[in-house]
Design a protein around this motif. Structure first.
Motif, PDB file in Angstrom:
ATOM      1  N   PRO A 330       0.807  -1.230   0.000  1.00 52.81           N
ATOM      2  CA  PRO A 330       0.000   0.000   0.000  1.00 52.81           C
ATOM      3  C   PRO A 330       0.837   1.275   0.000  1.00 52.81           C
ATOM      4  N   ARG A 358      -6.779  -4.839  -0.046  1.00 52.03           N
ATOM      5  CA  ARG A 358      -5.868  -3.692  -0.107  1.00 52.03           C
ATOM      6  C   ARG A 358      -5.635  -3.188  -1.521  1.00 52.03           C
ATOM      7  N   MET A 362      -6.591   0.749  -2.042  1.00 52.23           N
ATOM      8  CA  MET A 362      -5.587   1.718  -2.497  1.00 52.23           C
ATOM      9  C   MET A 362      -5.949   2.267  -3.867  1.00 52.23           C
ATOM     10  N   ILE A 404      -3.821   0.968   5.307  1.00 49.98           N
ATOM     11  CA  ILE A 404      -4.463   1.824   4.310  1.00 49.98           C
ATOM     12  C   ILE A 404      -4.539   3.256   4.839  1.00 49.98           C
ATOM     13  N   SER A 407      -1.066   4.867   4.878  1.00 44.26           N
ATOM     14  CA  SER A 407      -0.562   5.106   3.523  1.00 44.26           C
ATOM     15  C   SER A 407      -1.146   6.390   2.938  1.00 44.26           C
TER      16      SER A 407
END
Length: 448
Positions: A330, A358, A362, A404, A407
């Motif tokens: 991510p 994920r 993303m 997540i 990120s």
């Protein structure tokens, strides 16, 4: 809603140059295993540098529920007074593992070969994750599992009263599956054999050997063959937990995309089965160096220095590297957005069944911030916009996934406009000091 509190919207604003030392918490994988193996030893295991995030604290509570004495001395220093292999007591209450897939799967394996019954649950994210990949191999020992449709939590595990050792080929690269089978094998007579076609993080093998288990690892044409002799008497240890490379990824990647940055991240574990992200960043042209390499607690360690890197190029990440950086894709995709050219990430189907999907999470968030993303079942690609090229300005869903959320907070630090995360509360599961650590370096975060 997060399983650990009220949703907390957070916004990340374009940052000034990041400067300073980022002392990230202890390694989450090693912290889980330290508590679990300490609970299976006889005597006092002393742990320093334990990650005190929600995931690990839930594992500590679980070990207490199974009869071990767990003491928090403060400052990351803990003691575990173990009950020995096969010594787990039947818990009085349901075991709540919160958001932790690692915790629940390792604990299931640990109790699977004792004649006790335990029921496991978690937050909304964990209760949506499949457990068959664990319960299927545990059934070979004689363990029974009853859960919701699709093999999901809440789930009751009935441990095998007379377990038999198994020989199991791990169908997909998964350290959780491998470790669960090995932990179950501790209380099975004879030799339990696990074969993985692709090497995954080997903390369990290293720590089992450190606690005195008879374990061998051999690379063969069949794959990596791990053989464990059951029913050892594990000896208590003193464990210094190295700092978590998965947590280090966030200040490192933030420094690479924020103009003028120079950040030192000391004492990071660089186990070769965990360090794939850092080599990938170097392949992209990142100004990332390893300083003062050394060994601590049987694990290779170094200080990482990351500097702003405006000349990074998109690359094709070797699929064989996926297992060594699966949790870091991510934030790698965030860095890829600030590189020039396309970054292709393949062989990453495992990302679909993490705390969230994920790849999907993303892709949605990057697109909301002006980045072009393409995706397939086990791959995705990010078209880089170059340094200072990401528009930002979007709102991203965290999907109850700590990585997540973090990120996208990193994305906002280099984007032209602020980036908002709908719920930053899951961050505490793995990186409880993320917000103050990053703001001390120069990040600008606000809460709604």
């Amino acid at each position: 809603m997060s399983g650990h509190g009220t949703p907390t919207p957070m916004t990340s604003h374009r940052a000034e140059p990041l400067k300073g030392v980022a002392e990230v918490p202890g390694d989450k994988s090693i912290s889980h295993r330290s508590l679990i193996l300490g609970a299976m030893a006889i005597g006092e295991t002393r742990i320093s540098g334990l990650l005190e995030g929600d995931d690990v604290l839930d594992t500590a509570k679980a070990m207490q529920a199974f009869g071990a004495e767990v003491v928090n001395h403060g400052g990351g220093n803990w003691s575990v007074f173990g009950v020995g292999v096969g010594g787990f007591a039947e818990p009085d209450q349901v075991i709540d593992c919160g958001n932790s897939g690692t915790g629940v799967r390792l604990i299931m394996g640990t109790m699977a070969t004792s004649p006790i019954t335990a029921t496991f649950t978690g937050d909304a994210s964990l209760n949506g994750r499949p457990m068959a990949r664990i319960t299927d191999p545990l059934a070979l020992f004689g363990t029974k599992a009853v859960g919701r449709k699709g093999g999901r939590l809440p789930m009751t595990i009935v441990g095998a009263a007379e377990p038999t050792p198994v020989r199991y080929v791990v169908p997909v690269p998964s350290a959780q599956v491998k470790s669960a089978v090995l932990l179950a094998g501790l209380n099975a007579p004879g030799k339990t054999v696990v074969i993985e076609k692709e090497a995954t993080r080997d903390h369990s093998e290293r720590m089992l050997a450190g606690f005195g288990a008879e374990i061998t690892v051999e690379d063969t044409e069949e794959g990596r063959v791990i053989t464990l002799t059951g029913r050892p008497e594990l000896k208590p240890q003193e464990i210094a937990v190295p700092r978590d490379p998965s947590s280090a990824a966030f200040p490192v990647c933030a420094a690479l995309i924020t103009p003028g940055s120079d950040v030192l991240v000391p004492g990071i574990g660089l186990n070769p089965t965990r360090a794939g992200l850092f080599y990938t960043l170097q392949d992209m042209g990142a100004d990332l160096t390893f300083e003062n390499p050394r060994e601590e607690g049987g694990e290779p360690v170094a200080d990482l220095r990351a500097k702003y890197s405006p000349d990074m190029q998109g690359i094709e990440v070797p699929p064989a590297r996926a297992a060594s950086m699966i949790d870091e894709y991510p934030v790698l995709s965030v860095v890829a957005a600030f590189a020039s050219g396309t970054t292709m990430m393949a062989g990453v189907k495992e990302l679909r069944v993490k705390e969230s999907d994920r790849i999907d999470a993303m892709a949605r968030g990057l697109r909301a911030n002006g980045v072009t993303v393409d995706e397939g079942e086990d791959w995705w690609s990010v078209d880089g916009l170059g340094p200072d090229g990401v528009p930002g300005g979007g709102t991203c869903e965290s999907f109850l996934d700590h990585r997540i959320a973090m990120s996208f907070m990193v994305l906002g630090m280099g984007a032209q406009n602020p980036v908002t995360v709908d719920d930053g509360s899951p961050i505490t599961t793995s990186f409880p000091i993320f917000e103050p650590l990053m703001t001390d370096l120069g990040a600008k975060f606000t809460r709604a």
